[in-house]
Scaffold this active site. Sequence first.
Site, PDB file in Angstrom:
ATOM      1  N   ASN A 168      64.020 -41.695  -2.536  1.00  0.00           N
ATOM      2  CA  ASN A 168      64.946 -40.674  -1.996  1.00  0.00           C
ATOM      3  C   ASN A 168      66.310 -40.674  -2.691  1.00  0.00           C
ATOM      4  OD1 ASN A 168      63.764 -40.903   1.461  1.00  0.00           O
ATOM      5  ND2 ASN A 168      63.142 -39.507  -0.166  1.00  0.00           N
TER       6      ASN A 168
ATOM      7  N   ASP B  50      58.422 -37.096   8.428  1.00  0.00           N
ATOM      8  CA  ASP B  50      58.394 -36.136   7.312  1.00  0.00           C
ATOM      9  C   ASP B  50      58.479 -34.712   7.845  1.00  0.00           C
ATOM     10  OD1 ASP B  50      58.284 -35.272   4.726  1.00  0.00           O
ATOM     11  OD2 ASP B  50      56.138 -35.601   4.460  1.00  0.00           O
TER      12      ASP B  50
HETATM   13  C1  FPP Z   1      61.688 -36.677   5.334  1.00  0.00           C
HETATM   14  O1  FPP Z   1      61.738 -35.272   5.439  1.00  0.00           O
HETATM   15  C2  FPP Z   1      62.819 -37.302   6.015  1.00  0.00           C
HETATM   16  C3  FPP Z   1      63.786 -38.057   5.408  1.00  0.00           C
HETATM   17  C4  FPP Z   1      63.767 -38.345   3.985  1.00  0.00           C
HETATM   18  C5  FPP Z   1      64.926 -38.606   6.155  1.00  0.00           C
HETATM   19  C6  FPP Z   1      64.639 -39.056   7.560  1.00  0.00           C
HETATM   20  C7  FPP Z   1      65.940 -39.138   8.274  1.00  0.00           C
HETATM   21  C8  FPP Z   1      66.138 -38.790   9.573  1.00  0.00           C
HETATM   22  C9  FPP Z   1      65.058 -38.373  10.473  1.00  0.00           C
HETATM   23  C10 FPP Z   1      67.482 -38.773  10.180  1.00  0.00           C
HETATM   24  C11 FPP Z   1      68.247 -40.044  10.156  1.00  0.00           C
HETATM   25  C12 FPP Z   1      67.566 -41.166  10.807  1.00  0.00           C
HETATM   26  C13 FPP Z   1      68.192 -42.126  11.474  1.00  0.00           C
HETATM   27  C14 FPP Z   1      67.412 -43.318  11.872  1.00  0.00           C
HETATM   28  C15 FPP Z   1      69.607 -42.046  11.862  1.00  0.00           C
HETATM   29  P1  FPP Z   1      61.870 -34.408   4.101  1.00  0.00           P
HETATM   30  O2  FPP Z   1      63.310 -34.165   3.847  1.00  0.00           O
HETATM   31  O3  FPP Z   1      61.125 -35.076   2.999  1.00  0.00           O
HETATM   32  O4  FPP Z   1      61.132 -33.086   4.530  1.00  0.00           O
HETATM   33  P2  FPP Z   1      60.312 -32.087   3.596  1.00  0.00           P
HETATM   34  O5  FPP Z   1      59.122 -32.853   3.097  1.00  0.00           O
HETATM   35  O6  FPP Z   1      59.932 -30.984   4.530  1.00  0.00           O
HETATM   36  O7  FPP Z   1      61.234 -31.634   2.500  1.00  0.00           O
END
Ligand code: FPP
Length: 248
Positions: free
Chosen positions: A69, A21
Amino acid sequence: MDLRERIDRARVPRHIAVIMDGNGRWAKRQGEMRVAGHSHGVGAVREALMAASEVGVRYLTLYAFSTENWNRPQEEVDALMDLLVRTLMSELDSLNENGVRLNAIGDLDSLPGDCNGILQKAIDSTASNDRITLTLALSYSSRWEIVRTMRLLAEKVRTGEIDPADISEELVSEFLCTRGLPDPELLIRTSGERRVSNFLLWQIAYAELYFTDVLWPDFKKDDLFTAIIDYQNRERRFGMISEQVSPR
Ligand code: FPP
């Protein structure tokens, strides 16, 4: 002493699950688009995977895309799917060289065709690797999984293959997407949020929860080692009393 050396190799968690996150907040702090945070998040995936493998963790499960998501702006969803495809293609050789078996859980049929296709190819190509199993949770949520499991079991009962009295914790586990994986002993969430957000609710019944303020794109090997050391300093009682689990 470096952090890796402080880890007791005899008590390394077999399975670590991670809620990655903070990508969006990381990007905002850099004055970049949210997607840049996800791109940098791939580097953190590499760090966590290598660190886990180096100290003998056998299973690493990452929450890469939740059922919820899908409700993000379409351009972010598209960018995440594109990133997944590009990452799988560019990292496949490295996964094989490092003995990583790729696995995925979730409603994989809901992923775009190219994404699901490359995912299945990468899973097949790494199937005989046995150093560490990397499970990506994609279009996954625990409630979705539990509903799916209930439907599968109900169908078996309807056809007479299963007697309701035979439904046990072990049988339920066999019908979850995580069939064949041990339950995680440690769940890590980055970015300072203290929630489990519909992730592996059944499987984390006895997991130790570890929260860190580090934003996912900044997550490094030492952050994983720190989490493991913290885990090793805890007493896991499984409902018993202290003297039963660590008799003097
Ligand atoms: C949460 O941060 C993260 C995600 C929803 C996506 C995770 C994806 C990756 C790390 C990259 C791709 C992974 C692979 C395995 C290729 P957020 O966007 O919710 O952050 P925020 O809470 O700060 O908005």
